[in-house]
Design an enzyme around this catalytic site. Structure first.
Site, short mmCIF file in Angstrom:
data_model
loop_
_atom_site.label_atom_id
_atom_site.label_comp_id
_atom_site.label_asym_id
_atom_site.label_seq_id
_atom_site.Cartn_x
_atom_site.Cartn_y
_atom_site.Cartn_z
CE1 TYR A 161 -4.59 -0.29 0.74
CE2 TYR A 161 -4.06 2.01 1.11
CZ TYR A 161 -4.99 1.03 0.87
OH TYR A 161 -6.31 1.36 0.76
CE LYS A 231 -2.79 -16.59 1.30
NZ LYS A 231 -3.85 -17.60 1.50
CG ASP A 284 -6.83 -17.67 2.74
OD1 ASP A 284 -6.32 -17.68 3.88
OD2 ASP A 284 -6.48 -18.44 1.83
CG ASP A 308 -8.30 -0.91 1.92
OD1 ASP A 308 -9.31 -0.35 2.38
OD2 ASP A 308 -7.89 -0.71 0.76
O1 LIG Z 1 -6.96 6.28 -0.44
C1 LIG Z 1 -7.88 5.75 -1.04
O2 LIG Z 1 -8.38 6.23 -2.06
C2 LIG Z 1 -8.49 4.49 -0.51
C3 LIG Z 1 -8.19 4.26 0.93
C4 LIG Z 1 -9.01 3.21 1.54
O3 LIG Z 1 -9.74 2.47 0.92
C5 LIG Z 1 -8.97 3.07 3.00
O4 LIG Z 1 -8.14 3.69 3.64
O5 LIG Z 1 -9.77 2.30 3.54
MG LIG Z 2 -10.76 1.06 2.17
#
Ligand SMILES: O=C(O)CCC(=O)C(=O)O
Ligand SMILES: [Mg+2]
Ligand SMILES: NC(=O)C1=CN([C@@H]2O[C@H](COP(=O)(O)OP(=O)(O)OC[C@H]3O[C@@H](n4cnc5c(N)ncnc54)[C@H](OP(=O)(O)O)[C@@H]3O)[C@@H](O)[C@H]2O)C=CC1
Length: 417
Positions: A161, A231, A284, A308
């Site tokens: 991320y 994972k 999962d 997320d």
């Molecule tokens: O930064 C984004 O556009 C998505 C971030 C996201 O989905 C979150 O932090 O839950």
């Molecule tokens: Mg999100």
């Protein structure tokens, strides 16, 4: 001293003590980012609800001085076409310590990188804390939604991320792939000519600071277990590292001992004398377990991308993303925001549920120690939901409900405080 930020003429800054506790004046200045898309709809009711809760709880003795700061599309209108995240916004977020933001758009594929991720990285807000609880009366796709009561601690600063990646067929991708093949002996890139490349950094320090917060939260809030979700069977040195470092921290810093030869372990909560179990689950399998046996999970510590996915999945279990709040935290700075995004198809229609941002503000008040006002918001949300006058997301699933607008739902929360 700011170019476009208007500092309120009354009110003071929240400050942080060396032990990271806060000094909160009776009239704190709180910066807010309205947000893109539905930000324009949900931010005004959030402010209205918070102001009403604070007024009712403290009878005028306390009051928030709101200070608008800019990021995203609104920033490009105020500062100029390419200014998505002005330096003075970052400065204000640091200087005023506690803030709240609406959602910000991130285009898929090309275009700007996530401003949400940039804010978290630049302020080193390494914890994304997202509590998931059920409110009586909320329509849910599961039979016993009240059994879902979890708090997600999502690592917020690293993992895939972090946005370290190169587009397929670019100079950068070619260089990295060349390096991997020629210098590292990598033979597993199936289509080297046309692969985009992403890097997944996961560190021991990053894991430890996140897991430490999750375990401390379990101690402070009398929670029965902490589950490390990863994972690690597949990504051994990143997600597997996260698991191993998390267990090691539980043992070294909290005195956890292995149960039946491990790897699960347990320790006694020094505040309550009760046992806290530290266990792990592969991501999962965890996603099916939370549907089938949610009561077995309490505090969740996980990596950025898993967190997320898990946030939205768990939000759905208790009735959807319309009431899913969150906080981004460092040791000193706190920026509150909803779990959901900008829901662009509903933008400006006074339509969506403002509940997630309102509950994010509730977390903010609790963080500030304004517990009475926070409790009033929970009371108001409870009453508003049970009145069955709700926004479209609940109305479409709730028997006998009347659909009301986003702004009207905010007023409904105030009515039931
Ligand atoms: O930064 C984004 O556009 C998505 C971030 C996201 O989905 C979150 O932090 O839950
Ligand atoms: Mg999100
Ligand atoms: N922290 C942030 O600022 C975040 C920003 N984003 C960004 O937001 C943009 C849109 O992302 P997208 O994937 O569509 O995800 P969204 O979370 O914005 O929307 C997905 C769906 O969730 C439901 N939803 C969202 N908000 C609400 C609400 N307030 N009340 C009720 N239901 C709601 C809607 O469902 P339905 O269609 O069923 O009505 C909506 O279509 C992207 O640019 C993304 O990057 C995404 C997540 C977090």
């Amino acid at each position: 001293m700011y170019q476009h930020i208007q500092v309120p003429t009354s009110g003071q800054k929240i400050t942080v003590n060396p032990d990271f506790s806060l000094n909160v004046p009776d009239q704190p200045i709180i910066p807010y980012i309205e947000g893109d898309g539905t930000g324009v709809d949900i931010t005004p009711p959030m402010i209205e609800v918070v102001d009403a809760a604070v007024a009712k709880a403290y009878g005028g003795k306390r009051k928030i001085s709101w200070m608008e700061i800019y990021c995203g599309e609104k920033s490009t209108k105020v500062y100029g076409p390419d200014v998505w995240l002005p330096d003075e916004t970052l400065h204000a977020l640091k200087d005023y310590v506690v803030s709240i933001k609406g959602p910000l758009t991130t285009p898929v594929g090309g275009g700007i990188r996530s401003l949400n991720v940039a804010l978290r990285q630049q302020l080193d807000l390494y914890v994304c804390m997202r509590p998931v609880r059920y409110f009586t009366g909320v329509p849910s796709p599961v039979k016993e939604p009240e059994k879902t009561d979890m708090v997600i601690f999502r690592e917020n600063s690293e993992d895939i991320y972090a946005g370290i990646e190169w587009e397929a067929e670019s100079e950068g991708a070619k260089k990295v792939i060349d390096f991997l093949i020629k210098e590292m002996g990598v033979k597993k890139i199936r289509f080297p000519e046309t692969s985009g490349i992403g890097i997944k950094p996961v560190s021991r320090e990053g894991t430890e600071r996140l897991v430490r917060k999750a375990i401390q939260y379990a101690i402070d809030n009398d929670k029965p277990n902490v589950t490390i979700v990863h994972k690690g069977n597949i990504m051994k040195f990143t997600e597997g590292g996260f698991r191993d470092w998390a267990y090691a921290l539980a043992k070294n810093e909290f005195g956890a001992v292995e149960i039946d030869g491990g790897p699960w372990c347990k320790f006694t909560n020094p505040k309550t004398g009760k046992e806290i179990i530290v266990k792990d689950a592969i991501a999962d399998a965890f996603l099916q377990q939370i549907l089938l046996r949610p009561a077995e999970y309490s505090v969740i510590a996980t990596l950025n991308l898993n967190g997320d996915y898990i946030s939205d999945a768990l939000a759905a279990q208790v009735g959807g993303i319309g009431i899913a709040p969150g906080a981004n935290l460092s040791d000193s700075i706190a920026m509150f925001e909803a779990t959901h995004g900008t829901a662009p198809k509903y933008a400006g229609k006074d339509y969506v549920n403002p509940g997630s941002l309102i509950l994010s503000a509730e977390m903010m008040l609790r963080h500030m120690g304004w517990l009475e006002a926070a409790d009033l918001i929970i009371k108001g949300m409870d009453g508003a939901i049970q009145s069955k006058q709700v926004t479209y997301d609940f109305a479409r699933l709730m028997e006998g409900a009347t659909q009301i607008a986003c702004s009207a739902f905010g007023k409904q929360v105030v009515k039931f405080m």
